[in-house]
Scaffold this active site. Structure first.
Site, PDB file in Angstrom:
ATOM      1  CB  CYS A  95     -51.130 -85.139 -52.822  1.00  0.00           C
ATOM      2  SG  CYS A  95     -51.876 -83.644 -52.184  1.00  0.00           S
TER       3      CYS A  95
ATOM      4  CG  HIS B 215     -47.205 -84.347 -52.902  1.00  0.00           C
ATOM      5  ND1 HIS B 215     -47.777 -83.841 -54.037  1.00  0.00           N
ATOM      6  CD2 HIS B 215     -47.844 -83.763 -51.859  1.00  0.00           C
ATOM      7  CE1 HIS B 215     -48.732 -82.996 -53.696  1.00  0.00           C
ATOM      8  NE2 HIS B 215     -48.791 -82.927 -52.373  1.00  0.00           N
TER       9      HIS B 215
ATOM     10  CG  ASN C 237     -49.962 -79.491 -52.578  1.00  0.00           C
ATOM     11  OD1 ASN C 237     -50.139 -80.254 -53.524  1.00  0.00           O
ATOM     12  ND2 ASN C 237     -50.223 -79.827 -51.327  1.00  0.00           N
TER      13      ASN C 237
HETATM   14  N1  ACO Z   1     -48.705 -66.403 -43.317  1.00  0.00           N
HETATM   15  C1  ACO Z   1     -48.310 -66.016 -42.091  1.00  0.00           C
HETATM   16  N2  ACO Z   1     -48.511 -66.749 -40.994  1.00  0.00           N
HETATM   17  C2  ACO Z   1     -49.129 -67.920 -41.139  1.00  0.00           C
HETATM   18  C3  ACO Z   1     -49.573 -68.393 -42.390  1.00  0.00           C
HETATM   19  C4  ACO Z   1     -49.349 -67.570 -43.504  1.00  0.00           C
HETATM   20  N3  ACO Z   1     -49.716 -67.919 -44.740  1.00  0.00           N
HETATM   21  N4  ACO Z   1     -50.152 -69.599 -42.234  1.00  0.00           N
HETATM   22  C5  ACO Z   1     -50.080 -69.891 -40.919  1.00  0.00           C
HETATM   23  N5  ACO Z   1     -49.478 -68.879 -40.268  1.00  0.00           N
HETATM   24  C6  ACO Z   1     -49.208 -68.759 -38.828  1.00  0.00           C
HETATM   25  C7  ACO Z   1     -50.167 -69.576 -37.988  1.00  0.00           C
HETATM   26  O1  ACO Z   1     -51.345 -68.848 -37.752  1.00  0.00           O
HETATM   27  C8  ACO Z   1     -49.365 -69.778 -36.742  1.00  0.00           C
HETATM   28  O2  ACO Z   1     -49.431 -68.608 -35.963  1.00  0.00           O
HETATM   29  P1  ACO Z   1     -49.507 -68.713 -34.360  1.00  0.00           P
HETATM   30  O3  ACO Z   1     -48.230 -69.390 -33.941  1.00  0.00           O
HETATM   31  O4  ACO Z   1     -49.621 -67.293 -33.944  1.00  0.00           O
HETATM   32  O5  ACO Z   1     -50.716 -69.564 -34.068  1.00  0.00           O
HETATM   33  C9  ACO Z   1     -47.923 -69.911 -37.261  1.00  0.00           C
HETATM   34  O6  ACO Z   1     -47.930 -69.316 -38.570  1.00  0.00           O
HETATM   35  C10 ACO Z   1     -47.438 -71.336 -37.362  1.00  0.00           C
HETATM   36  O7  ACO Z   1     -48.461 -72.119 -37.980  1.00  0.00           O
HETATM   37  P2  ACO Z   1     -48.271 -73.638 -38.304  1.00  0.00           P
HETATM   38  O8  ACO Z   1     -49.520 -74.191 -38.906  1.00  0.00           O
HETATM   39  O9  ACO Z   1     -47.698 -74.332 -37.105  1.00  0.00           O
HETATM   40  O10 ACO Z   1     -47.128 -73.532 -39.417  1.00  0.00           O
HETATM   41  P3  ACO Z   1     -46.272 -74.668 -40.026  1.00  0.00           P
HETATM   42  O11 ACO Z   1     -44.874 -74.365 -39.870  1.00  0.00           O
HETATM   43  O12 ACO Z   1     -46.777 -76.044 -39.639  1.00  0.00           O
HETATM   44  O13 ACO Z   1     -46.610 -74.500 -41.595  1.00  0.00           O
HETATM   45  C11 ACO Z   1     -47.950 -75.537 -43.286  1.00  0.00           C
HETATM   46  C12 ACO Z   1     -47.933 -74.643 -42.047  1.00  0.00           C
HETATM   47  C13 ACO Z   1     -47.145 -74.864 -44.362  1.00  0.00           C
HETATM   48  C14 ACO Z   1     -49.399 -75.705 -43.717  1.00  0.00           C
HETATM   49  C15 ACO Z   1     -47.331 -76.900 -42.941  1.00  0.00           C
HETATM   50  O14 ACO Z   1     -47.881 -77.400 -41.766  1.00  0.00           O
HETATM   51  C16 ACO Z   1     -47.516 -77.930 -44.026  1.00  0.00           C
HETATM   52  O15 ACO Z   1     -46.924 -77.848 -45.077  1.00  0.00           O
HETATM   53  N6  ACO Z   1     -48.314 -78.987 -43.766  1.00  0.00           N
HETATM   54  C17 ACO Z   1     -48.453 -80.094 -44.693  1.00  0.00           C
HETATM   55  C18 ACO Z   1     -49.257 -79.787 -45.917  1.00  0.00           C
HETATM   56  C19 ACO Z   1     -49.317 -81.025 -46.800  1.00  0.00           C
HETATM   57  O16 ACO Z   1     -48.375 -81.782 -46.909  1.00  0.00           O
HETATM   58  N7  ACO Z   1     -50.434 -81.296 -47.430  1.00  0.00           N
HETATM   59  C20 ACO Z   1     -50.402 -82.582 -48.148  1.00  0.00           C
HETATM   60  C21 ACO Z   1     -51.320 -82.890 -49.005  1.00  0.00           C
HETATM   61  S1  ACO Z   1     -52.372 -81.636 -49.661  1.00  0.00           S
HETATM   62  C22 ACO Z   1     -53.668 -82.535 -50.379  1.00  0.00           C
HETATM   63  O17 ACO Z   1     -53.770 -83.723 -50.235  1.00  0.00           O
HETATM   64  C23 ACO Z   1     -54.685 -81.780 -51.148  1.00  0.00           C
END
Ligand code: ACO
Length: 338
Positions: free
Chosen positions: A124, A265, A295
């Site tokens: 990214c 980003h 993204n």
């Molecule tokens: N729908 C429903 N539930 C979901 C989904 C979904 N799509 N995805 C995850 N969950 C669930 C998980 O299973 C988890 O359930 P559990 O509590 O029963 O285990 C719960 O939701 C919480 O999961 P988390 O992973 O803790 O959710 P979080 O709030 O952290 O959001 C996310 C996840 C959106 C991926 C976030 O962590 C994020 O944005 N991370 C950064 C991503 C990023 O910046 N990437 C950068 C670069 S990308 C690149 O370089 C190519």
């Protein structure tokens, strides 16, 4: 974070952004459609990420096609013809082929036969890595112009059965043309890059390279798709982008109050909000379009810059801050005077 590499000095010859362009595929995939693919909901995706829809490239529509379309628009705005282009850098983690570089196909499409063309892989942060490389190359007098592109066909590398990742990504491309600067308009005032390879495991495409070649078994296990430890990446993203923003502003001799618009980003609205809060930035100074595109990795800052430019959101004289973060881990920032 282990002592990451940091880069340095500003080049003596000023360089400016003379044109921007972008391209996104026609096909819109909504959150509702994802409800049919994995156990998720529009409400979860919107509230946890801010993403409402994303663009998905057609089957034969490749990263190079999107990159060339964005580059053509940037060249047109800059008043540079394809056959005058001297340097093409494509930032991508979803190349058309492992070799040659996607930039070579873009060179062909643009008819830029005099150009040197290569790819950079910094996820990214890639578009801002390309900006930094091209800026120094022009400042050193090695090239008279450059087209830098962030382009991705992430839909080809997403595991469509993994709800943790498949809801996040989209396809598209953004580009900019860099020229030596005669006046202040578009001048890049500062930039900053960083890498922390100790965190490489947090976000990767494990299969498809020499470490894990494509075999029927690896394909079956979907190893040639994006894998991410989302929560960990989130924390690093907030800290690294805050620090990168502060460094670029410091190098430009500016404070947050003197920045007219921040183009971060576009990964997650909660990440963007957290950075804005830590930098004391009001929401109206932060550009957001992830609701429409998700993204798009290396393309995200580039598409957002073009949209901000063409919609009149950036005005002449504005100082804007670009900041990105991605797999590597990598981060990058730049301050530009428009
Ligand atoms: N729908 C429903 N539930 C979901 C989904 C979904 N799509 N995805 C995850 N969950 C669930 C998980 O299973 C988890 O359930 P559990 O509590 O029963 O285990 C719960 O939701 C919480 O999961 P988390 O992973 O803790 O959710 P979080 O709030 O952290 O959001 C996310 C996840 C959106 C991926 C976030 O962590 C994020 O944005 N991370 C950064 C991503 C990023 O910046 N990437 C950068 C670069 S990308 C690149 O370089 C190519």
């Amino acid at each position: 974070m282990a002592s990451p590499s940091q880069n340095g000095s500003d080049p003596p010859q000023p360089v400016r952004i003379a044109g921007t362009g972008s391209y996104v595929p026609d096909r819109i995939m909504t959150n509702r459609e994802l409800e049919d693919l994995v156990e998720t909901s529009d409400d979860w995706i919107t509230s946890r990420t801010g993403i409402r829809e994303r663009r998905i490239a057609a089957e034969g529509e490749l990263t190079s096609h999107m990159a060339a379309a964005a580059a053509r628009r940037a060249l047109e705005q800059a008043g540079v013809k394809g056959d005058e282009v001297e340097l093409i850098i494509v930032a991508t983690i979803t190349p058309d082929t492992i070799t040659p570089a996607t930039a070579c196909y873009v060179q062909q499409e643009l008819g830029a036969l005099r150009a040197v063309a290569f790819d950079v892989s910094a996820a990214c942060s890639g578009f801002l890595y390309a900006l930094e490389i091209a800026r120094h190359a022009i400042a050193a007098g090695a090239f008279r112009n450059a087209v830098i592109v962030g382009a991705e066909k992430l839909s080809a590398f997403v595991n469509w059965t993994d709800r943790n990742t498949c809801v996040l990504f989209g396809d598209g491309a953004g580009a900019a043309v860099l020229l030596p600067s005669e006046d202040h308009h578009g001048r890049i005032l500062s930039s900053h890059l960083g890498t922390d390879g100790a965190q490489a495991e947090l976000l990767n495409i494990p299969g498809g390279g020499a470490a894990c070649p494509i075999t029927p078994d690896n394909v079956e296990k979907r190893l040639a798709t994006l894998a991410m430890q989302g929560r960990e990446v989130f924390k690093h993203a907030v800290n690294a982008m805050r620090r990168a923003s502060e460094t670029a502003m410091e190098k430009a001799g500016l404070t947050t109050g003197e920045i007219a618009l921040v183009i971060p980003h576009q990964a997650n609205l909660r990440i963007i909000d957290a950075i804005a809060e830590r930098l004391n930035l009001p929401a109206e100074k932060v550009f957001v379009n992830l609701d429409k595109y998700g993204n798009t990795s290396a393309a995200a800052v580039a598409i957002a810059l073009d949209e901000a430019n063409r919609s009149g959101r950036i005005r002449t004289g504005d100082r804007i801050l670009l900041v990105a973060f991605g797999a590597g881990l990598t981060w990058a920032s730049a301050v530009v005077e428009w």
